[in-house]
Scaffold this motif. Structure first.
Motif, mmCIF file in Angstrom:
data_model
loop_
_atom_site.group_PDB
_atom_site.id
_atom_site.type_symbol
_atom_site.label_atom_id
_atom_site.label_comp_id
_atom_site.label_asym_id
_atom_site.label_seq_id
_atom_site.Cartn_x
_atom_site.Cartn_y
_atom_site.Cartn_z
ATOM 1 N N ALA A 124 3.935 5.688 -5.624
ATOM 2 C CA ALA A 124 3.852 5.752 -7.077
ATOM 3 C C ALA A 124 2.868 6.830 -7.526
ATOM 4 O O ALA A 124 3.148 7.605 -8.457
ATOM 5 N N GLU A 125 1.728 6.900 -6.871
ATOM 6 C CA GLU A 125 0.714 7.880 -7.254
ATOM 7 C C GLU A 125 1.226 9.307 -7.111
ATOM 8 O O GLU A 125 1.049 10.149 -8.006
ATOM 9 N N ASP A 132 7.842 -2.076 -9.064
ATOM 10 C CA ASP A 132 6.432 -1.752 -8.857
ATOM 11 C C ASP A 132 6.159 -0.280 -9.158
ATOM 12 O O ASP A 132 5.178 0.054 -9.835
ATOM 13 N N VAL A 133 6.993 0.612 -8.653
ATOM 14 C CA VAL A 133 6.770 2.041 -8.889
ATOM 15 C C VAL A 133 6.901 2.374 -10.366
ATOM 16 O O VAL A 133 6.067 3.091 -10.935
ATOM 17 N N THR A 185 3.910 1.546 -1.149
ATOM 18 C CA THR A 185 4.524 1.661 -2.463
ATOM 19 C C THR A 185 3.546 2.238 -3.473
ATOM 20 O O THR A 185 3.904 3.084 -4.300
ATOM 21 N N LYS A 186 2.294 1.815 -3.399
ATOM 22 C CA LYS A 186 1.274 2.324 -4.310
ATOM 23 C C LYS A 186 1.058 3.820 -4.113
ATOM 24 O O LYS A 186 0.959 4.582 -5.079
ATOM 25 N N ASP A 224 6.509 0.372 -12.907
ATOM 26 C CA ASP A 224 5.399 -0.234 -13.653
ATOM 27 C C ASP A 224 4.082 0.516 -13.406
ATOM 28 O O ASP A 224 3.307 0.739 -14.338
ATOM 29 N N MET A 225 3.855 0.915 -12.170
ATOM 30 C CA MET A 225 2.603 1.603 -11.848
ATOM 31 C C MET A 225 2.559 3.019 -12.417
ATOM 32 O O MET A 225 1.476 3.592 -12.564
ATOM 33 N N THR A 226 3.720 3.595 -12.717
ATOM 34 C CA THR A 226 3.757 4.961 -13.245
ATOM 35 C C THR A 226 3.997 4.992 -14.753
ATOM 36 O O THR A 226 4.254 6.060 -15.310
ATOM 37 N N ASP A 267 0.832 -1.206 0.000
ATOM 38 C CA ASP A 267 0.000 0.000 0.000
ATOM 39 C C ASP A 267 0.866 1.253 0.000
ATOM 40 O O ASP A 267 0.565 2.240 -0.693
ATOM 41 N N GLU A 287 10.153 -3.088 -5.052
ATOM 42 C CA GLU A 287 9.577 -1.756 -4.917
ATOM 43 C C GLU A 287 9.906 -0.884 -6.126
ATOM 44 O O GLU A 287 9.055 -0.138 -6.629
#
Length: 294
Positions: free
Chosen positions: A130-131, A165-166, A126-127, A168-170, A124, A162
């Motif tokens: 990223a946001e 994930d960041v 990490t999400k 990829d999410m961005t 959470d 981490e």
């Protein structure tokens, strides 16, 4: 042409971390002018305006290079303020003609005590990181500056999971990738592999090596972050440690035109000047940097 610079951390870091003043900035430049470096990591001292800072760099024949911005990106109630701070940071860099900056989460004290193992990880968190990083990067881009995710041991984005994930999410945002070769290796990554995997996001690179003996001792004694870098001297000048720089440079895109910033927080050699000279000599002698602009 390759763009290379150096971070003057050995001259400006005190007990509470980096703190740039006019005095220590001038001390750093007085030494660094004796090396081949002619570009400096940007960090404008408090209460000094951009014109005054640029005047000091001009006095010593230096140009500004990418800076660094950190914040509690994972704290929801701070999101709006951090985006505005990131925008202001980008505005300062843009006024100096700098087109990129490294960006990281703040120190996680649990990881400061237990570095490089992903202690206290949270999907959470990490999400949320990223946001907010995506929003900050978009705000910076509007000012003409690319923000580059900078994974860092003992900070919120530390591990390979981490980092991936960041990024990829961005995907689709203006957030790029700004790795540090030393921090990647210490955190268990293969620097050339993750750089190759996100080559299309690459904006700038910190060049730092890892001392083999210091690294082994830090792992053996499960040192905290400051003991590892201050007592074990885990960091080393590029080319003097165990980072495979040939592989790192081979992993870069053929058309990469971003900055390379040498950063050796605490020199492995006896003095900051010797450390900086050794770092520049490594760059000057490496085929990848033939024709580099320092």
């Amino acid at each position: 042409m390759k763009r290379v610079a150096i971070n003057p951390l050995p001259w400006v870091t005190g007990p509470m971390g980096p703190h740039v003043t006019e005095q220590n900035l001038r001390e750093a430049l007085t030494d660094l002018v004796q090396t081949g470096f002619r570009s400096l990591h940007t960090d404008v001292p408090a209460r000094m305006n951009v014109a005054e800072y640029r005047s000091i760099l001009d006095e010593f024949g230096f140009t500004p290079a990418p800076g660094y911005f950190a914040g509690d990106f994972h704290v929801a109630e701070k999101q709006a303020a951090i985006v505005e701070q990131a925008k202001a940071h980008a505005g300062t860099l843009a006024a100096l003609g700098v087109d990129s900056t490294f960006v990281a989460g703040n120190i996680d004290m649990a990881r400061f005590t237990n570095p490089a193992v992903g202690y206290n990880a949270s999907a959470d968190r990490t999400k949320r990181m990223a946001e907010t990083l995506a929003r900050a990067a978009d705000a910076g881009f509007a000012e003409g500056v690319r923000f580059a995710l900078h994974p860092h041991v003992a900070m919120i984005i530390e591990t390979e999971e981490e980092t991936r994930d960041v990024l990829d999410m961005t995907a689709g945002s203006h957030l790029g990738f700004g790795p540090d070769t030393g921090h990647l290796l210490w955190a268990g990554m293969v620097p050339e592999q993750i750089i190759a995997d996100y080559a299309d996001r690459l904006v700038a690179v910190h060049l730092k090596d890892v001392d083999q003996a210091g690294f082994r001792r830090a792992l053996r004694y499960e040192d905290d972050y400051m003991t590892a870098i201050g007592t074990r001297h885990i960091w080393s000048e590029p080319g003097r440690g165990i980072v495979n720089f040939d592989a790192v440079f081979n992993a870069l895109p053929a058309d990469f035109h971003g900055w390379f910033v040498v950063e050796v927080d605490i020199p492995n050699l006896p003095t900051p000047l010797e450390s900086s000279r050794a770092s520049y000599d490594f760059l000057a002698s490496h085929p990848y940097f033939a024709g580099a602009t320092a």
